[in-house]
Design a protein around this motif. Structure first.
Motif, short mmCIF file in Angstrom:
data_model
loop_
_atom_site.label_atom_id
_atom_site.label_comp_id
_atom_site.label_asym_id
_atom_site.label_seq_id
_atom_site.Cartn_x
_atom_site.Cartn_y
_atom_site.Cartn_z
N ILE A 1 -6.97 -4.09 4.60
CA ILE A 1 -7.57 -2.81 4.18
C ILE A 1 -7.03 -1.67 5.04
O ILE A 1 -6.63 -0.61 4.54
CB ILE A 1 -9.11 -2.88 4.29
N ALA A 2 -7.01 -1.88 6.36
CA ALA A 2 -6.49 -0.84 7.25
C ALA A 2 -5.02 -0.57 6.98
O ALA A 2 -4.56 0.58 7.05
CB ALA A 2 -6.69 -1.25 8.71
N SER A 3 -4.28 -1.62 6.65
CA SER A 3 -2.83 -1.46 6.46
C SER A 3 -2.48 -0.65 5.21
O SER A 3 -1.40 -0.07 5.13
CB SER A 3 -2.18 -2.85 6.36
N LEU A 4 -3.39 -0.61 4.24
CA LEU A 4 -3.09 0.14 3.01
C LEU A 4 -2.88 1.62 3.29
O LEU A 4 -2.20 2.31 2.52
CB LEU A 4 -4.23 -0.06 2.00
N GLY B 1 0.79 -1.22 0.00
CA GLY B 1 0.00 0.00 0.00
C GLY B 1 0.83 1.27 0.00
O GLY B 1 0.38 2.30 -0.52
N ALA B 2 2.03 1.23 0.57
CA ALA B 2 2.85 2.44 0.66
C ALA B 2 3.12 3.06 -0.71
O ALA B 2 2.77 4.22 -0.95
CB ALA B 2 4.15 2.15 1.40
N PRO B 3 3.72 2.32 -1.66
CA PRO B 3 3.95 2.94 -2.97
C PRO B 3 2.66 3.14 -3.76
O PRO B 3 2.51 4.14 -4.46
CB PRO B 3 4.88 1.94 -3.67
N LEU B 4 1.72 2.18 -3.66
CA LEU B 4 0.49 2.27 -4.44
C LEU B 4 -0.31 3.51 -4.06
O LEU B 4 -0.71 4.31 -4.93
CB LEU B 4 -0.36 1.01 -4.21
N MET B 5 -0.57 3.70 -2.78
CA MET B 5 -1.37 4.83 -2.33
C MET B 5 -0.64 6.16 -2.53
O MET B 5 -1.26 7.19 -2.78
CB MET B 5 -1.76 4.67 -0.86
N THR B 6 0.69 6.14 -2.44
CA THR B 6 1.45 7.36 -2.66
C THR B 6 1.37 7.81 -4.11
O THR B 6 1.19 9.00 -4.40
CB THR B 6 2.92 7.15 -2.26
#
Length: 403
Positions: free
Chosen positions: A100-103, A54-59
């Motif tokens: 989900i929360a971790s994203l 999630g770190a790179p995706l959401m960024t």
């Protein structure tokens, strides 16, 4: 420090609570879903892997929004994930809620680190990052023990409803206190990815994976270790988590203070001492007082590495820090996932509940070797720890954005 840092710390408090409270509730959740302790450990591994992805995706997805609006979106996602976990009818749905929360986790801390560093003068950036992470460490002093107590007394599902409520408070704090800023200019995937060609960025991220992974190898299974090996009552785990959190708060503040002046020496000392303490935990886990002291030291030494490692990445990812910062948060959780899995492997193999401590010691020692290599390369090439590119935005002054 700007008041906006309080809002970031509030969001970090909620995220830190949901990340760490699972340790104290692992046996209860395992019993409720009728799975083994190592299987329940996938709730830690799954969360950590979700942060990594999630770190790179959401960024990248968030590059089209202002940083404030993206932080609000991430807190909304965090709330949804915890509600799903609280309502989960089966283990698979519980795991999905954790993911989900971790994203939201990695991108929140990654973007938040950039925002925090931009609110203060250059010589105070690590301190600003540490202030934001104080919310994460305080979660282990207040949020996690209370969440564990609530979960053991009234059921673990109520704990996750409470955590969702913390997410609501974090969302409101960001909306109220973080200043609205223009959408970042020049945030393009190509330049952001170019930062990963810097060997020092990669070494810092590898140190993050191995160093903090050492902490999670021991802490993931702290409840069965302390109850089965040390002889503590299950209710005492709450206070042990308080001690762990107190250590984290102290280590985080010390790491933030010294990282602005002595970054690499701070890493050498904290990683080396962490490896030694984790190895000793195999022995001290058989004595209540010694075990309690060791838990404090693990929290302190582990989190003393966080501000310097995060600042190291920001310093080296010149001109394109956003993605690198978020990915480094993912690296912390990649280490968490790796160590939680390895800890489960050695327990399942019959080596006992103290065996993960040896795993953690080996991981921390490996991180120390990488830190020594990074320092040696820097001295040999004569590269300063921070080279400001011509297109770097001018840092805000210490008095900017104060309320």
């Amino acid at each position: 420090m700007p008041l906006a840092l309080l809002a970031l710390a509030m969001g970090a408090f909620g995220i830190g609570t949901t990340e760490f409270v699972i340790m104290g509730l692992l046996p209860d959740i395992a019993a409720d879903f009728q799975v083994s302790i190592p299987t329940a450990g996938f709730l830690v591994t799954g969360y950590a892997l979700g942060v990594v992805l999630g770190a790179p995706l959401m960024t990248v997805l968030g590059a089209r929004f202002t940083r404030k609006r993206m932080l609000m979106v991430l807190m909304g996602l965090f709330i949804v994930g915890n509600v799903v976990s609280a309502l989960a009818p089966v283990f698979g749905v519980m795991l999905a809620g954790r993911v989900i929360a971790s994203l939201a986790h990695g991108a929140f801390f990654g973007i938040g680190s950039v925002v925090a560093a931009g609110l203060v003068a250059p010589g105070k950036k690590a301190g600003a990052i540490a202030t934001m992470f104080t919310g994460l460490t305080l979660a282990n002093v207040v949020g996690v023990p209370l969440g564990t107590f609530v979960g053991q007394s009234a059921g673990w599902r109520l704990t996750f409803f409470v955590v969702a409520g913390l997410g609501v408070l974090g969302l409101l704090g960001v909306a109220k206190l973080v200043p609205e800023q223009p959408k970042p200019q020049g945030v393009r995937l190509g330049p952001e990815l170019a930062a990963f060609r810097n060997v020092q960025v990669l070494l810092a991220m590898a140190m993050t994976v191995l160093g903090f992974g050492g902490v999670f190898a021991a802490i993931t299974y702290i409840t069965p270790m302390m109850t089965e090996t040390t002889g503590f009552a299950p209710s005492s785990v709450t206070w042990l988590l308080v001690l762990f959190g107190i250590g984290m708060v102290g280590g985080n503040l010390i790491g933030g203070r010294f990282a602005d002046r002595h970054l690499m020496p701070m890493l050498y000392v904290s990683l080396g001492a962490l490896a030694v303490v984790l190895a000793l935990f195999t022995l001290t886990a058989h004595n209540k007082l010694a075990a309690a002291v060791t838990v404090v030291l693990i929290g302190g030494l582990g989190f003393a590495t966080v501000p310097p490692l995060q600042k190291r990445v920001l310093d080296q990812a010149v001109g394109a820090p956003t993605l690198a910062s978020a990915v480094n948060i993912g690296a912390f959780n990649l280490g968490n996932a790796l160590s939680a899995w390895l800890g489960g492997v050695v327990i399942a193999a019959g080596f006992g509940y103290t065996a993960p401590n040896w795993v953690g010691a080996a991981l921390a020692a490996s991180a120390l070797l990488l830190a020594l290599l990074s320092g040696a390369l820097e001295r040999r090439t004569g590269t300063p720890s921070r080279v400001v590119a011509a297109h770097d935005p001018a840092p805000a002054h210490a008095g900017a954005n104060r309320s």
